[in-house]
Design an enzyme around this catalytic site. Structure first.
Site, PDB file in Angstrom:
ATOM      1  N   ASN A   7       0.871  -1.174   0.000  1.00  0.00           N
ATOM      2  CA  ASN A   7       0.000   0.000   0.000  1.00  0.00           C
ATOM      3  C   ASN A   7       0.911   1.227   0.000  1.00  0.00           C
ATOM      4  OD1 ASN A   7      -1.868   2.001   0.373  1.00  0.00           O
ATOM      5  ND2 ASN A   7      -2.788   1.122   2.211  1.00  0.00           N
ATOM      6  N   LYS A  14       3.594   0.724   2.938  1.00  0.00           N
ATOM      7  CA  LYS A  14       3.232  -0.335   3.897  1.00  0.00           C
ATOM      8  C   LYS A  14       3.302  -1.664   3.176  1.00  0.00           C
ATOM      9  CE  LYS A  14       0.029   2.190   6.848  1.00  0.00           C
ATOM     10  NZ  LYS A  14      -1.134   2.920   6.377  1.00  0.00           N
ATOM     11  N   ARG A  90      -2.494  -2.140  -3.555  1.00  0.00           N
ATOM     12  CA  ARG A  90      -3.772  -1.467  -3.349  1.00  0.00           C
ATOM     13  C   ARG A  90      -3.776  -0.157  -4.148  1.00  0.00           C
ATOM     14  NH1 ARG A  90      -5.285   2.925   1.001  1.00  0.00           N
ATOM     15  NH2 ARG A  90      -7.485   3.086   0.503  1.00  0.00           N
ATOM     16  N   HIS A 180     -13.172   2.010  -0.233  1.00  0.00           N
ATOM     17  CA  HIS A 180     -13.115   0.907   0.759  1.00  0.00           C
ATOM     18  C   HIS A 180     -13.719  -0.378   0.201  1.00  0.00           C
ATOM     19  CE1 HIS A 180     -13.607   4.393   3.798  1.00  0.00           C
ATOM     20  NE2 HIS A 180     -12.327   4.038   3.823  1.00  0.00           N
ATOM     21  N   HIS A 208     -18.211   0.406   7.127  1.00  0.00           N
ATOM     22  CA  HIS A 208     -16.764   0.520   7.348  1.00  0.00           C
ATOM     23  C   HIS A 208     -16.552   1.865   8.040  1.00  0.00           C
ATOM     24  CE1 HIS A 208     -12.416   0.029   6.175  1.00  0.00           C
ATOM     25  NE2 HIS A 208     -12.473   1.325   6.427  1.00  0.00           N
ATOM     26  N   GLY A 210     -13.987   3.910   9.962  1.00  0.00           N
ATOM     27  CA  GLY A 210     -12.643   4.229  10.441  1.00  0.00           C
ATOM     28  C   GLY A 210     -12.497   5.739  10.420  1.00  0.00           C
ATOM     29  N   ASN A 211     -11.272   6.223  10.324  1.00  0.00           N
ATOM     30  CA  ASN A 211     -11.084   7.671  10.147  1.00  0.00           C
ATOM     31  C   ASN A 211     -11.805   8.129   8.897  1.00  0.00           C
ATOM     32  OD1 ASN A 211      -9.605   8.943  12.157  1.00  0.00           O
ATOM     33  ND2 ASN A 211      -7.776   7.828  11.527  1.00  0.00           N
ATOM     34  N   GLY A 212     -11.560   7.382   7.822  1.00  0.00           N
ATOM     35  CA  GLY A 212     -12.383   7.521   6.625  1.00  0.00           C
ATOM     36  C   GLY A 212     -13.475   6.469   6.786  1.00  0.00           C
ATOM     37  N   ARG A 241     -13.341  14.687   7.957  1.00  0.00           N
ATOM     38  CA  ARG A 241     -13.973  15.017   6.668  1.00  0.00           C
ATOM     39  C   ARG A 241     -15.451  15.355   6.872  1.00  0.00           C
ATOM     40  NH1 ARG A 241     -11.901   9.675   3.448  1.00  0.00           N
ATOM     41  NH2 ARG A 241      -9.952   9.533   4.626  1.00  0.00           N
ATOM     42  N   ASN A 335     -14.308  -1.464  17.241  1.00  0.00           N
ATOM     43  CA  ASN A 335     -13.866  -1.209  18.617  1.00  0.00           C
ATOM     44  C   ASN A 335     -14.784  -0.383  19.495  1.00  0.00           C
ATOM     45  OD1 ASN A 335     -11.230  -2.545  18.448  1.00  0.00           O
ATOM     46  ND2 ASN A 335     -10.785  -0.959  16.938  1.00  0.00           N
ATOM     47  N   GLU A 384      -8.078  -6.041   4.696  1.00  0.00           N
ATOM     48  CA  GLU A 384      -7.935  -5.629   3.298  1.00  0.00           C
ATOM     49  C   GLU A 384      -6.706  -6.273   2.654  1.00  0.00           C
ATOM     50  OE1 GLU A 384      -8.751  -1.702   5.039  1.00  0.00           O
ATOM     51  OE2 GLU A 384      -9.472  -1.140   3.054  1.00  0.00           O
TER      52      GLU A 384
END
Ligand code: ADP
Length: 398
Positions: A7, A14, A90, A180, A208, A210-212, A241, A335, A384
């Protein structure tokens, strides 16, 4: 068969090496601050973790270091890079050009680069990563690209078209793409397996968070609608966002503040959402703590978040004409019992009811459905990287 999953961001790389015989992670890590002073790699393998400061002027040096970490010293997991059977990358934006994972050629890299206008923060870096991977691994190792947009390619025109002049779509490819997709695909498949059903038999809403964050309506294994739009700024509010706005808000802000164009997009990407409304943080944990302590704007953030998610879920029940299962995933979805409870609290009418005790549990798959509820509610840990590795294997085995 060992697959390396990559990624690439503009200043990061990553990686995860996955053994496909049992789908276990052999090693993983991250190269950070590529092209900036103070670059370093962190590498996790064989139960240990290493951080090495070294210079990465470009992604080529970063890939070279990844190979070195995997093959030399205490963190070595393979003897030679030739043990890697394929590399899966990705890619955020595939637009209408790429509706499926595919093998990388020079033309494919160019096409990904050419789509940069539709994902300025991502596709340029992905193209750079692909060219660097080819330079370091050579032609013997096949590279495969897996697109965040691909799983959403099944949306019908009524869901992906914006009501703007048709030539905006024809000339400039302005439409909803959704993101995503790899995560929505993975968790919807895991949910179907868990329920012992074929994807074709199910109407699922995957959340989904997450932060995004995005939602997808997956009807019979195919996405029929999703919340993100032309870019990952659309949909409901996120960490920093804004999500969807009345389009005149943008022009009006621009007029009164003088912030224009890309700078304004950047502002709505980094200074809005939880952070913008609360003035505290983009991190959901901080918002939850502040709300418990009585902070009114943090409470407002949670109220807005639950309400916006409830409205999206309701609209997707309408879009699919029913619902069998809701899945929560990603950082917040996996979480935060508070968020799951807050969102589901208003959805009893649709048959969504959760068990408060089960909602506190953690695991790869947790069934939080209340006894007797019509709709299954599951918490599923997304993966992912594994989905990309599976798609990579499917492409190279063809
Ligand atoms: P991304 O990959 O989009 O950067 P993640 O999927 O890692 O994001 O999710 C990050 C979000 O998950 C953050 O807002 C963080 O606060 C939230 N998060 C992680 N753990 C918890 C938790 N225990 N309770 C609430 N939120 C959490």
């Amino acid at each position: 068969m060992k697959v390396l999953v990559i990624n690439c961001g503009s200043s990061s790389l990553k990686y995860q090496l996955i053994d496909m015989s049992d789908e276990s992670v052999i090693c993983k890590g991250n190269c950070e601050r590529i092209g900036i002073d103070g670059s370093f790699i962190t590498h996790k393998a064989n139960g240990g973790e290493w951080k090495v400061e070294t210079s990465f002027p470009t992604h080529v040096e970063a890939f070279t270091k990844v190979v070195e970490m995997m093959t030399e010293g205490e963190g070595a997991v393979i003897k030679d890079k030739s043990e890697i059977s394929a590399i899966g990358h990705r890619i955020v934006q595939g637009a209408e050009k790429f509706s499926e994972p595919c093998l990388v050629t020079d033309e494919v890299i160019q096409a990904i680069d050419d789509l940069s206008a539709l994902a300025p923060a991502h596709n340029k870096a992905h193209a750079m990563g692909l060219r660097s991977a080819k330079a370091v691994f050579g032609e013997e190792v096949p590279n495969v690209v897996v697109f965040d947009t691909a799983f959403h390619a099944t949306m019908p025109p009524k869901a992906y078209m914006y009501a703007v002049p048709y030539e905006f779509y024809e000339k400039y490819a302005i439409r909803r793409y959704g993101f995503h997709g790899t995560s929505h695909k993975y968790v919807s498949k895991v949910a179907a397996d868990y329920l012992g059903k074929k994807p074709e038999e199910l109407k699922i809403i995957t959340c989904h968070l997450g932060n995004g964050a995005s939602l997808a309506a997956v009807d019979g294994g195919k996405v029929v609608d999703t919340s993100m739009g032309l870019t990952p700024l659309g949909g409901f509010m996120m960490g920093s966002r804004s999500g969807d706005l009345d389009p005149s808000v943008v022009g009006y802000i621009s007029e009164i503040t003088g912030i224009k164009g890309n700078e304004l997009t950047d502002y709505l990407t980094k200074k809005a959402g939880f952070l913008g409304v609360s003035g505290i943080s983009s991190d959901c944990r901080d918002i939850e703590v502040a709300a418990k302590e009585g902070n009114e704007r943090a409470k407002l953030v949670l109220d807005m978040y639950f309400y916006q998610l409830q409205k999206f879920i309701g609209s997707y029940v309408a879009a699919m004409g029913g619902l069998d299962c809701v899945v929560f995933t990603a950082g917040i979805g996996e979480n935060s019992p508070t968020v799951r409870e807050g969102v589901c609290a208003g959805l009893g009418y649709f048959g969504i009811e959760i068990d408060k005790e089960a909602n506190k549990k953690r695991g790869d798959i947790v069934d939080i459905t209340a006894e007797g509820a019509k709709v299954k509610t599951l918490v599923i840990r997304t993966n992912e990287e594994l989905m990309i590795a599976r798609d990579t294997v499917a492409v190279v085995s063809k």
